[in-house]
Design an enzyme around this catalytic site. Sequence first.
Site, PDB file in Angstrom:
ATOM      1  N   ASP A 146     -41.766  52.028  13.526  1.00 10.99           N
ATOM      2  CA  ASP A 146     -42.435  50.731  13.431  1.00 10.99           C
ATOM      3  C   ASP A 146     -43.102  50.591  12.070  1.00 10.99           C
ATOM      4  OD1 ASP A 146     -45.359  49.297  15.052  1.00 10.99           O
ATOM      5  OD2 ASP A 146     -43.555  48.309  14.292  1.00 10.99           O
ATOM      6  N   ASP A 184     -40.483  47.353   6.594  1.00 16.05           N
ATOM      7  CA  ASP A 184     -41.397  46.217   6.497  1.00 16.05           C
ATOM      8  C   ASP A 184     -41.639  45.917   5.025  1.00 16.05           C
ATOM      9  OD1 ASP A 184     -44.829  45.507   7.630  1.00 16.05           O
ATOM     10  OD2 ASP A 184     -43.382  44.393   6.405  1.00 16.05           O
ATOM     11  N   GLU A 221     -38.798  42.441   8.335  1.00 19.41           N
ATOM     12  CA  GLU A 221     -39.809  41.418   8.604  1.00 19.41           C
ATOM     13  C   GLU A 221     -39.812  40.387   7.493  1.00 19.41           C
ATOM     14  OE1 GLU A 221     -43.702  42.849   9.751  1.00 19.41           O
ATOM     15  OE2 GLU A 221     -44.704  41.090   8.903  1.00 19.41           O
TER      16      GLU A 221
HETATM   17  O1  LIG Z   1     -46.917  44.557  16.535  1.00 22.25           O
HETATM   18  C1  LIG Z   1     -47.450  45.622  16.861  1.00 22.25           C
HETATM   19  C2  LIG Z   1     -48.421  45.670  18.036  1.00 22.25           C
HETATM   20  O2  LIG Z   1     -49.373  44.638  17.949  1.00 22.25           O
HETATM   21  P1  LIG Z   1     -50.497  44.578  19.110  1.00 22.25           P
HETATM   22  O3  LIG Z   1     -51.351  45.791  18.946  1.00 22.25           O
HETATM   23  O4  LIG Z   1     -51.228  43.316  18.863  1.00 22.25           O
HETATM   24  O5  LIG Z   1     -49.782  44.605  20.434  1.00 22.25           O
HETATM   25  N1  LIG Z   1     -47.177  46.783  16.199  1.00 22.25           N
HETATM   26  O6  LIG Z   1     -46.204  46.784  15.258  1.00 22.25           O
HETATM   27  C3  LIG Z   1     -47.948  47.987  16.411  1.00 22.25           C
HETATM   28  C4  LIG Z   1     -48.754  48.214  15.137  1.00 22.25           C
HETATM   29  C5  LIG Z   1     -49.297  49.610  15.091  1.00 22.25           C
HETATM   30  C6  LIG Z   1     -50.084  49.772  13.825  1.00 22.25           C
HETATM   31  O7  LIG Z   1     -49.722  50.915  13.177  1.00 22.25           O
HETATM   32 ZN   LIG Z   2     -46.289  45.068  14.126  1.00 25.36          ZN
END
Ligand SMILES: O=C(COP(=O)(O)O)N(O)CCCCO
Ligand SMILES: [Zn+2]
Length: 283
Positions: free
Chosen positions: A81, A103, A133
């Site tokens: 992620d 990203d 993104e």
């Molecule tokens: O889009 C999200 C989750 O967003 P949310 O915490 O609002 O559910 N994420 O990508 C998780 C981000 C983790 C940071 O390192």
């Molecule tokens: Zn995120």
Amino acid sequence: MLVTGKEILQDAHKKGYAVGAFNVNNMEIVQAIIQAAEETNSPVILQASQGGLKYAGVEYIAAMAKVAAEKAKVPVAIHLDHGTDFTQIVKCIRNGFTSVMIDGSKHPFEENIAVTKKVVEIAHAAGVSVEAELGKIGGTEDDITVDEKDATFTDPDEAEKFVKETGVDYLAIAIGTAHGPYKGEPKLDFDRLKTIKERLNMPLVLHGSSGVPEESIKKAVSLGINKINIDTDIRLAFNGAVRDFVKNNPDVYDPRKILGPAREAMKEVIKGKMTIFGSVDRA
Ligand SMILES: O=C(COP(=O)(O)O)N(O)CCCCO
Ligand SMILES: [Zn+2]
Ligand code: NA
């Protein structure tokens, strides 16, 4: 069974449902997600942010996620992620991740295309799916911060060009969500989502989904969102359960007794999300 992100999200795109992508930082979170997926017969994405990998170590996260996926009776993908560091992305691919996010949203448009193309080339050569993104999702979480004033919605024309030039498998779009808890109620730009889906006709990703009202999530799924990122709501479930247990059992010091109820609480929250997303019985 372990699958790529594309295998999971192409099915979701074709049939019009969404799959949860839940952030993992330890064993109990991995187990809660897999138990929820098996109890609801849902495909699921285990994802780790760069912050999570720093905390646990990529080898630990990969090892737990791989054993979980291989044993699971439902399709499971393992996803990086918000990857921003090329070395980190390659390390995840080498450790068996089946999906990675590059990203590049903080870069200007053309540069985002360039970095994304580079990752797509490497990842696809290794049979790994890619998320990118376009547009900037607001909010703060771990090492990701975008001020309200800098959050920019995804432009449909740019999105079309971006996808054509990069070959990404799924695209995270900014339509009004934000990472972390919301102060007020998020207003999602559904018209923008509808236009982007019509133009791209591919799986789309919603970040910052904790704290978005159920009706808005359901509407976003009906308009073409297929991967929904959830982290904060899992953290809140964990936090509440541990604090409750410790407050009511001040003399208990066995980590299994303290973390077990948190695993249960997270599982229930995740099952609820899978029902809202429409991934139940889609495995
Ligand atoms: O889009 C999200 C989750 O967003 P949310 O915490 O609002 O559910 N994420 O990508 C998780 C981000 C983790 C940071 O390192
Ligand atoms: Zn995120
Ligand atoms: Na959020």
